[in-house]
Structure formats: structure tokens, C-alpha cells
Design an enzyme around this catalytic site. Sequence first.
Site, PDB file in Angstrom:
ATOM      1  N   THR A   1      20.010 -39.615  -0.591  1.00 57.95           N
ATOM      2  CA  THR A   1      19.713 -38.716  -2.215  1.00 57.95           C
ATOM      3  C   THR A   1      21.053 -38.282  -1.998  1.00 57.95           C
ATOM      4  O   THR A   1      21.932 -37.598  -2.921  1.00 57.95           O
ATOM      5  CB  THR A   1      18.190 -37.735  -2.165  1.00 57.95           C
ATOM      6  OG1 THR A   1      17.280 -38.459  -2.135  1.00 57.95           O
ATOM      7  CG2 THR A   1      18.305 -36.942  -3.483  1.00 57.95           C
TER       8      THR A   1
ATOM      9  N   GLU B   1       0.887  -1.874   0.175  1.00 52.67           N
ATOM     10  CA  GLU B   1      -0.092  -0.314  -0.279  1.00 52.67           C
ATOM     11  C   GLU B   1       1.020   1.375   0.700  1.00 52.67           C
ATOM     12  O   GLU B   1       0.847   1.809  -0.955  1.00 52.67           O
ATOM     13  CB  GLU B   1      -0.777  -0.152   0.841  1.00 52.67           C
ATOM     14  CG  GLU B   1      -1.671  -0.839   1.395  1.00 52.67           C
ATOM     15  CD  GLU B   1      -1.388  -2.374   1.947  1.00 52.67           C
ATOM     16  OE1 GLU B   1      -2.198  -3.174   2.597  1.00 52.67           O
ATOM     17  OE2 GLU B   1      -0.452  -2.582   2.108  1.00 52.67           O
TER      18      GLU B   1
ATOM     19  N   CYS C   1      -2.850  -3.701   7.268  1.00 49.75           N
ATOM     20  CA  CYS C   1      -2.057  -3.641   8.966  1.00 49.75           C
ATOM     21  C   CYS C   1      -2.378  -2.938   9.133  1.00 49.75           C
ATOM     22  O   CYS C   1      -2.415  -1.828   8.952  1.00 49.75           O
ATOM     23  CB  CYS C   1      -0.217  -4.395   8.237  1.00 49.75           C
ATOM     24  SG  CYS C   1       0.395  -3.369   7.706  1.00 49.75           S
TER      25      CYS C   1
ATOM     26  N   SER D   1      18.486 -41.543 -11.975  1.00 49.36           N
ATOM     27  CA  SER D   1      17.221 -40.824 -11.957  1.00 49.36           C
ATOM     28  C   SER D   1      16.997 -39.747 -12.395  1.00 49.36           C
ATOM     29  O   SER D   1      16.455 -38.642 -12.878  1.00 49.36           O
ATOM     30  CB  SER D   1      17.253 -40.097 -11.010  1.00 49.36           C
ATOM     31  OG  SER D   1      18.047 -39.670  -9.548  1.00 49.36           O
TER      32      SER D   1
ATOM     33  N   ARG E   1      12.413 -23.892  -5.907  1.00 49.39           N
ATOM     34  CA  ARG E   1      13.053 -23.573  -5.604  1.00 49.39           C
ATOM     35  C   ARG E   1      13.051 -22.040  -4.831  1.00 49.39           C
ATOM     36  O   ARG E   1      13.780 -22.030  -3.978  1.00 49.39           O
ATOM     37  CB  ARG E   1      14.893 -23.451  -5.885  1.00 49.39           C
ATOM     38  CG  ARG E   1      14.153 -25.442  -5.725  1.00 49.39           C
ATOM     39  CD  ARG E   1      15.867 -25.782  -6.535  1.00 49.39           C
ATOM     40  NE  ARG E   1      16.101 -27.750  -6.852  1.00 49.39           N
ATOM     41  CZ  ARG E   1      17.020 -28.182  -6.772  1.00 49.39           C
ATOM     42  NH1 ARG E   1      18.071 -27.048  -7.348  1.00 49.39           N
ATOM     43  NH2 ARG E   1      17.010 -29.180  -7.187  1.00 49.39           N
TER      44      ARG E   1
ATOM     45  N   GLY F   1      13.680 -38.929  -2.142  1.00 51.04           N
ATOM     46  CA  GLY F   1      13.365 -40.501  -2.646  1.00 51.04           C
ATOM     47  C   GLY F   1      12.330 -40.691  -1.689  1.00 51.04           C
ATOM     48  O   GLY F   1      11.780 -40.184  -1.033  1.00 51.04           O
TER      49      GLY F   1
END
Length: 363
Positions: A193, A47, A72, A165, A181, A299
Amino acid sequence: MKRALRLAEKGKGYVTPNPLVGCVICSRDEVPIGEGYHERYGQPHAEINALNSVKDKSDLLDATVYVTLEPCSHHGKTPPCAHELAKYPIKRVVVAMTDPNPEVNGRGIAHLKAKGIRVETGLLEEEARQLNEVFIHNMHFGKPFIILKIAQTIDGYIAAPDGDSRWITGHKARKMVHQWRSEYDAVLIGRNTALLDNPGLTVRHVSGRQPQRIVIDGPGSLPGELHLFSDIHEDKTIRVTYNPDLIDDNTDPALNMLQPDYFRGKSVHVSEIEGHSNLEQAIDKLGDLGITSILVEAGSNLASTLVREDLVDKLHLFVAPRMLGGGTRSFLGLGIERMSDIIEFRSAGWTKAGDDMLFTGYF
């Protein structure tokens, strides 16, 4: 309001633990005269940025403010937005959703009304709630929002029999993961992993913030040459361990910095359950470190355990148009014996990601 929602999205990854907020100001003739969004944590709210973008403040006479979250009403790192808006001759404020933060929750709206400003709520509320699902979850439950990401073949495998994989899904799907991410506070993987793939868990293919990196390493014996412990982001690595030898008794275990010489990150100490780290306790302690959202790139063992223990809030499951016929299944041992115990989702949907399909479901 649609424009305000699009503006709010620009703050993803940068405003946590604050909510994503966008704001558009229109003149009495409904012509846009200003806009803004919350850009960085600790900096002005949407705002205020919108008000500052209005060149001629006389244009605010009888103006309408569209904002994705209730302004707020309390003093935090910035002044209360509801009070700032009320200083101007604004006629109407349209709010997509009320603020679930108990320090606000209706007080901002009440202040605006007390100053003679008409307030309307609920415009594109569902879209606004989805945008701030992490913030809402944190306010309601006081713990991180857990997103599990899985990439599997059409016959349900996440890796070949030899453990390989890379890559099951195509470039577009992988780019989406890198985008996530950059938007969530942390990325979490398991010990297996880390050993098999040695991932860096860095943000590539897109521009954005590098998240915290979490590895579940119960015995605390992962080798120091792994990327998580040795690359330029090693200070962003958090190890979850039940090994008391890695904890300094003179410090808060959740914030301990005493590590072997090769490790410059943090360790979170949890209890041991049948030879495994207490994951529920780990999530709570990670929340104590200020982490509001965790993307899990796990995994089969860790993914299955998290689902079995009801610790996942959202599932992103990529399905690639490929078949392996053997290897590692995406989920095993969920403890379901009968169809009456089948796991269902509160809401779910499919979208296309290049040649792959993405299933998104909420537990």
C-alpha cells in the site's frame, strides 16, 4: 446518562490511554446543574470538571451524579474522583459501568458507599461499554485494539486490475474513515500500500488529532521520498521491520531511534516468519510504545493475514454499489476448507453511509 455519554465522546482521540468519561450533576429536583467530561490526558477527570461547573456548591445538597464510568479511587496524574465527590453532600451516584482497571474495579464505588452515598450501577451499561471498547480491551488483554477497515465493490473487489482503488466509496464513507483516524492512536498499512498509493494517512475532512502512522516494511527498504518518511508528520511514522541493520544494538529495539538519514520516526524490530514480519509480535511491541488502538487500512495480503492469524478485533467493511468484475479481492487465502470452519462474528450490524453500506462486526 445519555447526556453524559454524549459528553464523553468529545474526548475521543485526546484522552488515551485513559477511558472516555462524561458526567452530569442534577439537583435534588433532578434539574441539571453541572456537567463535564475528561478532555485531555493528564487533565482533570469528568467528575472534577462537572463539580467545577456548579456555580453554587450549596446546590449539591442531596444531588445526584450521573457518570459513565466508576469514579477512580487511586492517585494518578489527578486526585481520586471518588474522594472528591465524597467531600460534598451528594445523595446519590449513578454509574453506567464499573471500571475494569484493577486499580479501581469496585474501590471507587466502595468508597462512596462508605461515605454514606447511595450508588446505583448498570444504567446504559452496554452503551458505556461500547464507548470504551478500546480501554476495556487494553485492561483485559494488555495489547492494542485492532480495527480493520476495508472498502470494496459489491462484487468483492478493493482495486481494479491496474491497481487503482480511488475511489470505491463515496465522500461520506471517506469522511468517516478520517474521523476514525483522529480517534484511534495509530493507522497501519502494509508495504505494498505504501508503494502503490503513497498515502499520507493524515486527518482531513474533519478536525482532530493526527495519529501515529505505522508501516509494515519487513526488509526496511521503502524509499525515503514516500510521504510517510518526508512530510511534516514524519516523526509520527513507525516502521515495523525484521532488518537487523536498522536496529542499534545499544538501545531497546522497540524504542530505537537510529535510522537512515531520511527517517526521523521510530523502528520496531520483529522476527521474520517465512519472509514476512511477525505481526503478533509487532502488535505487542506497538503496545509497549503506548499505542492502545490501531486502525488498519490494508490491502488484500495484509488484511487476509491479520484475519487468518486472528489478530483483528473489529471489522469495518464498506460495500459500494459498484462492480468491477475483476481486480484485487478484499480477502484471499483465509485457510478455510469447509463450511464448518467459516468465520463468524460475535456481533454484527449494518448502517448506511451515503450511497454505501457499512458492515461492522466483532471477531
